[in-house]
Scaffold this motif. Structure first.
Motif, short mmCIF file in Angstrom:
data_model
loop_
_atom_site.label_atom_id
_atom_site.label_comp_id
_atom_site.label_asym_id
_atom_site.label_seq_id
_atom_site.Cartn_x
_atom_site.Cartn_y
_atom_site.Cartn_z
N ILE A 116 -5.45 -22.28 2.54
CA ILE A 116 -5.16 -22.32 1.11
C ILE A 116 -4.65 -20.95 0.68
N THR A 133 -3.51 -18.12 -2.10
CA THR A 133 -3.75 -17.65 -3.47
C THR A 133 -3.23 -16.22 -3.59
N VAL A 185 2.50 -22.02 -7.07
CA VAL A 185 1.97 -22.37 -5.75
C VAL A 185 0.51 -21.97 -5.53
N ASP A 186 -0.10 -21.31 -6.49
CA ASP A 186 -1.49 -20.86 -6.33
C ASP A 186 -2.40 -22.03 -6.02
N TRP A 229 -2.16 -23.96 -3.34
CA TRP A 229 -1.52 -24.91 -2.43
C TRP A 229 -1.81 -24.51 -0.99
N THR A 230 -1.67 -25.47 -0.08
CA THR A 230 -1.78 -25.15 1.34
C THR A 230 -0.48 -24.51 1.82
N GLU A 276 1.25 -25.47 4.27
CA GLU A 276 2.18 -26.55 4.57
C GLU A 276 2.87 -27.07 3.31
N GLU A 277 2.13 -27.20 2.22
CA GLU A 277 2.73 -27.67 0.96
C GLU A 277 3.80 -26.70 0.49
N ILE A 278 3.49 -25.41 0.55
CA ILE A 278 4.45 -24.39 0.11
C ILE A 278 5.69 -24.43 1.00
N LYS A 323 7.99 -27.43 0.34
CA LYS A 323 8.76 -27.37 -0.91
C LYS A 323 9.83 -26.28 -0.91
#
Length: 89
Positions: A23, A25, A44-45, A47-48, A50-52, A55
């Motif tokens: 995660i 931060t 994006v704070d 987010w994982t 992978e998510e970042i 995107k």
């Protein structure tokens, strides 16, 4: 864990972030366009990695081959690898 990534091909020079169990931060850019580089971390704070990466990977800035978002995608994946390596030790 805190991670520092030196960017390549962008106006920003560094990205600092914290990563804990994948995660992300506390993203902070050094240099670059102030408005965009305050907005991206706010979005994006929490987010994982992978998510970042999903995107933001591949986004270009004008004619540049990369962007601050694309560099953040690279940074979070590198941070995740570093976190996993540190846990394995």
């Amino acid at each position: 864990m805190e991670y520092v990534y030196k960017t390549k091909g962008t106006c920003s020079q560094l990205i600092r972030l914290d990563i804990n169990d994948g995660i992300v931060t506390n993203v902070a850019f050094t240099g670059g366009c102030p408005g965009n580089l305050k907005a991206i971390p706010a979005l994006v704070d929490g987010w994982t990695a992978e998510e970042i990466a999903s995107k933001l990977s591949g986004i270009r800035c004008g004619v540049k081959a990369t962007s601050c978002g694309d560099q953040l995608a690279k940074a979070v994946l590198a941070a995740k690898e570093a976190e996993l390596a540190a846990k394995a030790e």
